[in-house]
Design an enzyme around this catalytic site. Structure first.
Site, PDB file in Angstrom:
ATOM      1  N   ARG A 162      -5.711   0.329   8.235  1.00 28.76           N
ATOM      2  CA  ARG A 162      -4.281   0.002   8.209  1.00 28.76           C
ATOM      3  C   ARG A 162      -3.635   0.480   9.498  1.00 28.76           C
ATOM      4  O   ARG A 162      -3.975   1.558  10.000  1.00 28.76           O
ATOM      5  CB  ARG A 162      -3.616   0.675   7.008  1.00 28.76           C
ATOM      6  CG  ARG A 162      -4.131   0.136   5.682  1.00 28.76           C
ATOM      7  CD  ARG A 162      -3.565   0.923   4.508  1.00 28.76           C
ATOM      8  NE  ARG A 162      -4.088   0.413   3.237  1.00 28.76           N
ATOM      9  CZ  ARG A 162      -4.166   1.118   2.121  1.00 28.76           C
ATOM     10  NH1 ARG A 162      -3.760   2.380   2.094  1.00 28.76           N
ATOM     11  NH2 ARG A 162      -4.653   0.591   1.022  1.00 28.76           N
TER      12      ARG A 162
ATOM     13  N   ASP B  43       2.572  14.698   1.277  1.00 28.17           N
ATOM     14  CA  ASP B  43       1.542  15.686   1.650  1.00 28.17           C
ATOM     15  C   ASP B  43       0.818  15.316   2.940  1.00 28.17           C
ATOM     16  O   ASP B  43       0.343  16.200   3.659  1.00 28.17           O
ATOM     17  CB  ASP B  43       0.524  15.836   0.504  1.00 28.17           C
ATOM     18  CG  ASP B  43      -0.072  14.496   0.086  1.00 28.17           C
ATOM     19  OD1 ASP B  43       0.702  13.599  -0.325  1.00 28.17           O
ATOM     20  OD2 ASP B  43      -1.306  14.330   0.173  1.00 28.17           O
TER      21      ASP B  43
ATOM     22  N   GLN C 201       1.857  -6.226  -3.116  1.00 29.40           N
ATOM     23  CA  GLN C 201       2.350  -6.304  -1.725  1.00 29.40           C
ATOM     24  C   GLN C 201       3.650  -5.511  -1.549  1.00 29.40           C
ATOM     25  O   GLN C 201       3.804  -4.477  -2.157  1.00 29.40           O
ATOM     26  CB  GLN C 201       2.544  -7.774  -1.300  1.00 29.40           C
ATOM     27  CG  GLN C 201       1.246  -8.565  -1.180  1.00 29.40           C
ATOM     28  CD  GLN C 201       0.631  -8.953  -2.508  1.00 29.40           C
ATOM     29  OE1 GLN C 201       1.301  -9.541  -3.344  1.00 29.40           O
ATOM     30  NE2 GLN C 201      -0.629  -8.639  -2.717  1.00 29.40           N
TER      31      GLN C 201
ATOM     32  N   LYS D 130       1.872   1.890  -5.173  1.00 30.39           N
ATOM     33  CA  LYS D 130       2.410   1.273  -6.396  1.00 30.39           C
ATOM     34  C   LYS D 130       1.494   1.519  -7.597  1.00 30.39           C
ATOM     35  O   LYS D 130       1.962   1.752  -8.705  1.00 30.39           O
ATOM     36  CB  LYS D 130       2.570  -0.250  -6.190  1.00 30.39           C
ATOM     37  CG  LYS D 130       3.538  -0.605  -5.077  1.00 30.39           C
ATOM     38  CD  LYS D 130       3.591  -2.106  -4.847  1.00 30.39           C
ATOM     39  CE  LYS D 130       2.312  -2.683  -4.273  1.00 30.39           C
ATOM     40  NZ  LYS D 130       2.022  -2.265  -2.883  1.00 30.39           N
TER      41      LYS D 130
ATOM     42  N   GLY E 116      -4.558  -4.442  -3.645  1.00 27.89           N
ATOM     43  CA  GLY E 116      -5.570  -3.415  -3.874  1.00 27.89           C
ATOM     44  C   GLY E 116      -4.835  -2.156  -4.270  1.00 27.89           C
ATOM     45  O   GLY E 116      -4.144  -1.558  -3.455  1.00 27.89           O
ATOM     46  N   HIS E 117      -4.911  -1.807  -5.543  1.00 27.37           N
ATOM     47  CA  HIS E 117      -4.166  -0.648  -6.043  1.00 27.37           C
ATOM     48  C   HIS E 117      -5.155   0.429  -6.466  1.00 27.37           C
ATOM     49  O   HIS E 117      -5.979   0.197  -7.347  1.00 27.37           O
ATOM     50  CB  HIS E 117      -3.292  -1.052  -7.239  1.00 27.37           C
ATOM     51  CG  HIS E 117      -2.276  -2.108  -6.895  1.00 27.37           C
ATOM     52  ND1 HIS E 117      -1.549  -2.778  -7.828  1.00 27.37           N
ATOM     53  CD2 HIS E 117      -1.866  -2.587  -5.709  1.00 27.37           C
ATOM     54  CE1 HIS E 117      -0.743  -3.631  -7.239  1.00 27.37           C
ATOM     55  NE2 HIS E 117      -0.919  -3.546  -5.946  1.00 27.37           N
TER      56      HIS E 117
ATOM     57  N   ASP F 221       0.806  -1.219   0.000  1.00 23.07           N
ATOM     58  CA  ASP F 221       0.000   0.000   0.000  1.00 23.07           C
ATOM     59  C   ASP F 221       0.839   1.269   0.000  1.00 23.07           C
ATOM     60  O   ASP F 221       0.433   2.305   0.547  1.00 23.07           O
ATOM     61  CB  ASP F 221      -0.965   0.017   1.204  1.00 23.07           C
ATOM     62  CG  ASP F 221      -1.866  -1.189   1.210  1.00 23.07           C
ATOM     63  OD1 ASP F 221      -2.258  -1.619   0.114  1.00 23.07           O
ATOM     64  OD2 ASP F 221      -2.172  -1.703   2.297  1.00 23.07           O
TER      65      ASP F 221
END
Ligand code: GDP
Ligand code: IMO
Ligand code: MG
Length: 427
Positions: free
Chosen positions: A304, A332, A223, A16, A40-41, A13
């Site tokens: 997360r 940011d 991953q 990518k 999950g992108h 996460d």
């Protein structure tokens, strides 16, 4: 620059998907080499947001051919629904290529993933429940089903029978679950043969030829380095090799053909699922990172775990992947902190340790040693060059670069394609 790898330098996460999408317009192929729909992108293009799980992020770039390599595990139902979801949104998915040697995730893998996690109780890994581990276990155990098996009914039936002979014993006797019927699985799998047939090809031959002809191939990892089954925080890892070597075994392209390896590195750290995480914050700073960074899983919707940047991990990622560059993301998100701690080393049983310990016990005992850097309060999301960043943001990036062992060649200042400061070109 014919071939480059783009991979996660932490626990996944890192951004990518965004980084791959950014390069998608300039490369000929984007290739997933491992993992499956545990990934999950999120990719943001203009006002459109896409969540990709199995498809390479290059699918959103019209000139680019997306490829699913042999090292990926493919859940055909997920693949088809992801394809139809994109078709409905007007994305051309017709160029997709899938290796016939990629393994399939079948319904019994998903069932086994879920029941075995339940069985582990307190010791569970916190998997995504997508059948990833059981599918890779079957591959290594030589009882897996491959994409090419969909096109030979008799072979498919023999293989499903062989796999279920054993699994049904386990399901019934160990987990007290109903046995799964061979016919039902074979029938379901055969139903995927026609919709997938047109995508399947000899991707190894094709990619090697493309590289030889000077076309640009980007290998996109799922991953991250610390989730690698060999180099990660085993056993709290995924069941494949997201590290750079995985790009070779997962596609059939040799290491001499790869010129550049880019590590995607978040300006702080996150992790999903169980396992050690030295810089984890269980206080309001952790909550603040989660809220501002939108740190909720794209695949499972789990929060997360969040913590400060860990330079020991970044150095480790540089080493085990042979990184040539970093792409620092989500700078940011750190705007507004007066001071930002960065972990520079660990204290393990009273001793200062500069490198990631190979011993699992030591890593579980590792306490972060922090250096605190001054923060900034100016909005940086519009910055287009390094010089436009506030001085303290520049110093933060420079400090991370010195600690991490490879140049930071790009900086993410927002989720959009154009919210990127490019320092060195990747191509
Ligand atoms: P991946 O699995 O590595 O592709 O990363 P995810 O997509 O799961 O999570 C990264 C999240 O951060 C996504 O929601 C991205 O849209 C977002 N993102 C990526 N780069 C940046 C960035 O530089 N700044 C901000 N604010 N968000 C970013
Ligand atoms: P992307 O590509 C973050 C984690 C799970 C669990 C462990 C094993 O979006 O970065 P698995 O289902 O793979 O057997 O679960 O790995 N995990 C991820 N964490 N990002 C991911 O993918 C992940 N894919 C798996 O949470 O701890
Ligand atoms: Mg992700």
């Amino acid at each position: 620059m014919p071939a480059l790898v783009l991979l996660g330098a932490q626990w996944g996460d890192e951004g990518k998907g965004k980084a791959t999408d950014l390069l998608g317009g300039s490369v000929d192929y984007v290739v997933r080499y491992q993992g499956g729909n545990n990934a999950g992108h999120t990719v943001v293009v203009g006002d459109q947001k896409y969540a990709l799980h199995l498809l390479p992020s290059g699918i959103l770039s019209p000139g680019c051919t997306p490829v699913i390599g042999n090292g990926v595990v493919v859940d055909p139902s997920v693949l088809l629904s992801e394809l139809s979801g994109l078709d409905e949104r007007g994305v051309d998915t017709s160029k997709l290529l899938i290796s016939g040697n990629a393994h399939l995730i079948t319904p019994y893998h998903t069932t086994l993933d879920k029941v075995s996690e339940r069985f582990l109780g307190k010791r569970k890994i916190g998997t995504t429940g997508r059948g990833i581990g059981p599918a890779y276990a079957d591959k290594i155990n030589r009882v897996g089903i491959r994409v090419q098996d969909l096109f030979d009914e008799s072979i498919l039936r023999q293989k499903v029978e062989a796999a279920l002979d054993h699994k049904n014993q386990v399901l019934a006797k160990l987990y007290n679950r109903r046995a799964i019927a061979v016919d039902q699985v074979v029938e379901e799998l055969l139903g995927y043969a026609d919709p997938l047939r047109g995508y399947v090809s000899d991707t190894t031959l094709l990619l090697n030829n493309a590289i030889d002809q000077g076309q640009v191939v980007l290998f996109e990892g799922g991953q991250g380095t610390l989730l690698d089954v060999d180099h990660g925080t085993y056993p709290f890892v995924t069941s494949s090799n997201p590290t750079a070597g995985g790009a070779c075994t997962g596609t059939g392209v040799g290491p001499t053909k790869i010129n550049r390896v880019i590590g995607i590195l978040k300006a702080y750290t996150t992790r999903v699922g169980a396992g050690p995480f030295p810089t984890e914050l269980l206080d309001e700073d952790g909550e603040k990172l989660r809220t501002i960074g939108g740190e909720r899983g794209v695949t499972t919707g789990r929060d997360r775990r969040c913590g400060w940047f860990d330079a020991v991990i970044a150095r480790y990622a540089t080493r085990v992947n042979g990184l040539t560059d970093f792409f620092l993301t989500k700078l940011d998100v750190l705007t507004g902190w007066e001071r930002i701690p960065v972990c520079v080393a660990y204290e393990i049983d009273g001793k200062r340790v500069e490198e990631l310990p190979y011993s699992q016990t030591d890593f579980h005992h590792a306490k972060p040693i922090y250096e605190t850097l001054p923060g900034w309060s100016e909005d940086i999301t519009q910055a287009k060059t390094f010089d436009e960043l506030p001085k303290n943001a520049q110093k933060y990036v420079q400090a991370l670069e010195e600690m991490s062992g490879a140049p930071i060649s790009a900086i993410g200042v927002g989720p959009g394609r154009d919210e990127t400061i490019q320092i060195n070109s990747f191509l």
